[in-house]
Design an enzyme around this catalytic site. Structure first.
Site, PDB file in Angstrom:
ATOM      1  N   ASP A   1      33.634 -19.231 -47.678  1.00  8.36           N
ATOM      2  CA  ASP A   1      32.888 -17.973 -47.555  1.00  8.36           C
ATOM      3  C   ASP A   1      31.510 -18.339 -47.008  1.00  8.36           C
ATOM      4  OD1 ASP A   1      31.780 -15.498 -47.696  1.00  8.36           O
ATOM      5  OD2 ASP A   1      31.730 -15.380 -49.871  1.00  8.36           O
ATOM      6  N   ILE A   2      31.493 -18.756 -45.755  1.00  6.05           N
ATOM      7  CA  ILE A   2      30.276 -19.250 -45.114  1.00  6.05           C
ATOM      8  C   ILE A   2      29.582 -18.086 -44.416  1.00  6.05           C
ATOM      9  CG2 ILE A   2      29.305 -20.984 -43.591  1.00  6.05           C
ATOM     10  CD1 ILE A   2      30.869 -22.049 -46.062  1.00  6.05           C
ATOM     11  N   GLU A   3      28.355 -17.792 -44.853  1.00  9.95           N
ATOM     12  CA  GLU A   3      27.654 -16.609 -44.343  1.00  9.95           C
ATOM     13  C   GLU A   3      26.310 -16.954 -43.712  1.00  9.95           C
ATOM     14  OE1 GLU A   3      27.737 -13.258 -46.921  1.00  9.95           O
ATOM     15  OE2 GLU A   3      29.684 -13.771 -47.777  1.00  9.95           O
ATOM     16  N   GLY A   4      26.135 -18.201 -43.319  1.00  7.85           N
ATOM     17  CA  GLY A   4      24.889 -18.595 -42.675  1.00  7.85           C
ATOM     18  C   GLY A   4      24.870 -20.088 -42.432  1.00  7.85           C
TER      19      GLY A   4
ATOM     20  N   SER B   1      26.971 -10.695 -48.451  1.00  8.88           N
ATOM     21  CA  SER B   1      28.123 -10.030 -49.021  1.00  8.88           C
ATOM     22  C   SER B   1      28.397 -10.443 -50.454  1.00  8.88           C
ATOM     23  CB  SER B   1      29.361 -10.320 -48.161  1.00  8.88           C
ATOM     24  OG  SER B   1      29.181  -9.769 -46.878  1.00  8.88           O
TER      25      SER B   1
END
Length: 495
Positions: free
Chosen positions: A178-181, A490
């Site tokens: 869940d890589i968001e940056g 998220s």
């Protein structure tokens, strides 16, 4: 980190497999269309409410029935902490305030969670380790560093051996990204290294990812295009392509992800899940009531063969929202857990060189497409293009005249000098819903049939689409030269 032969994962797996068989428990089946994946670990309910009694419960609490099939445990929110060990945070269940850590590291000992993992696995569920989350400190400087981190994850959480296993003898079933940056460097190498371990293992392991619905995903796009994932949990919330625009061809884009799954993904059998917030306060936007979500899931399941089920954020929110997870599971089971029948290609075949008003339907390359606005372009999976695939389909498309702009009632068709390919508005022309015209330097779209009603006038039959450009596609492309980021993180950490 030092690895020691203190634990034999294959022995533990053999015991688990024997117990599943003896109990007659049905094992997880990735190929199904009715799976429910739900994140646990961050106590999202506790982050948005004050009634402590309803805060996140122990992991095993959420494994007491058949509603949930997959539980990603969230999160490893820092890859390289004290002693170069990963940092695990499980909110009110296991955190740095209440739980001890292994000597020389900030890696927590969460033995009670390990026992719960085994309990859930004994009921046929799979549990994975989720890496990242909104605001996490994650990333690699090189492929070599990523491969070393894969070794650590394998030995500390999966089938390897280590003196620093947070969940003790429990063996998780895979890894979720869940890589968001941060940088995209190294993630493909990380997955490839894990796969090298999986290939020789005595049990099945899974790799999943949680990209934003905006395509391509800014953080995971290059990774999911280059190495095989078993499933992706697309976050259709906190984004302009979320569930709130399900009925809009220019919004909800599951069809784009289906094309990715079937034609671009290294694994053509990858499953795509609809990611949804499990309650109104679980995300910044995109939440739908249970009945609306049920319709979205059933419709999408029947239209796209890559569909695998629903992902939710998170378990604590779902349970306090009248078992939102169970309602979704019921809808999916009703739609059918196995088998896919392609819908017929009922729209007329696309005709190159024709002009199509907004909301036109055509068949092209095994999909039914809907035009977002006036277009003469060929349908393709460009997310900023003029068309959206709204269903896969099979069979011959009906032939006939194209859906070109037409006139009626004696009026003439729109003519005149174009503004970037869109003709100026004419008081003598008839316009049907979806047709466009330029007027006073702006692009306008007719809401329904109209003749003689000035754009911007009191009749209110025109939608102002902004400054006139060659097409809406050009306006969007200028605004999205780089992949769009989600509107807000998220996942919210709860300490």
């Amino acid at each position: 980190m030092t690895w020691m032969g203190c634990f034999c994962a294959s022995r533990a797996f053999a015991v688990l497999a024997a117990s599943l068989a003896a109990a007659g428990v049905v094992a997880f089946d990735l190929s199904r269309y009715d799976n429910v994946a739900i994140y646990w670990g961050q106590d999202s309910y506790g982050a948005t409410h004050s009634d402590v009694a309803n805060f996140q419960k122990p992991l095993a609490f959420y494994c007491q029935d058949d509603s949930i099939d997959v539980i990603p445990i969230a999160f490893i929110n820092k890859f390289f902490g004290t002693g170069n060990a990963p940092v695990l945070d499980l909110a009110n269940t296991c955190n740095s305030t209440t739980s001890p850590s292994f000597p020389g590291t900030a890696l927590l000992e969460c033995s009670s969670v390990g026992s719960d993992i085994q309990t859930c696995q004994s009921k046929g569920k799979i549990l994975t380790l989720s890496l990242g989350g909104g605001g996490a400190s994650v990333g690699f400087q090189s492929d070599s560093q990523a491969e070393t981190f894969a070794d650590t994850i394998w030995n500390d959480f999966l089938g390897g051996s280590s003196s620093t296993r947070p969940f003790g003898s429990a063996v998780l079933d895979g890894v979720d990204l869940d890589i968001e940056g941060g940088s995209t460097t190294g993630y493909a190498a990380f997955v490839t290294r894990l796969r090298s371990y999986f290939n020789g293992a005595s049990k099945k392991y899974y790799i999943t990812g949680a990209p934003q619905c905006v395509y391509p995903d800014a953080s995971l796009g290059s990774t999911i295009n280059s190495v095989a994932f078993d499933a992706i949990y697309v976050q259709f919330y906190n984004n302009p392509c979320g569930l709130q625009v399900f009925n809009s061809a220019s919004g909800f884009n599951f069809g784009i992800w289906d094309i990715w799954a079937r034609t671009i993904s290294p694994n053509p059998n990858v499953k795509v899940y609809v990611g949804a917030p499990a309650a109104a306060l679980a995300a910044g936007g995109g939440y739908q009531d249970a009945a609306t979500l049920a319709n979205i899931l059933q419709t999408t399941r029947n239209r796209f063969p890559s569909f695998g089920g629903v992902m939710m954020w998170d378990a604590s929110q779902a349970y306090e929202n009248n078992r939102y997870d169970a309602a979704a599971k019921s809808a999916l089971v009703a739609a059918g857990g196995t088998g896919f029948t392609f819908p017929a290609c009922t729209a007329q075949a696309f005709v190159a060189g024709s002009n199509y008003p907004g909301s036109s339907l055509v068949t092209y390359n095994g999909y039914i497409w809907e035009s977002k606005w006036f277009s003469s372009n060929t349908p393709n999976n460009d997310p900023n293009g003029d068309w959206m695939p709204i269903s896969a389909c099979a069979g011959n498309a009906p032939s006939g005249p194209s859906s070109s702009p037409t006139t009626s009632g004696g009026g003439s068709s729109p003519t005149g000098t174009s503004c970037g390919g869109v003709a100026p508005w004419s008081s003598a022309s008839v316009y049907t819903g979806g047709q466009q015209a330029s007027y006073n330097g702006h692009l306008w779209t007719a809401k329904w049939w109209t003749e003689g009603d000035t754009p911007g006038g009191p009749a209110g039959v025109w939608t102002d689409d902004g400054a006139c450009a060659s097409s809406k596609r050009d306006v969007l492309a200028e605004a999205t030269d780089a992949p769009a980021l989600p509107r807000a993180p998220s996942r919210v950490f709860r300490l």
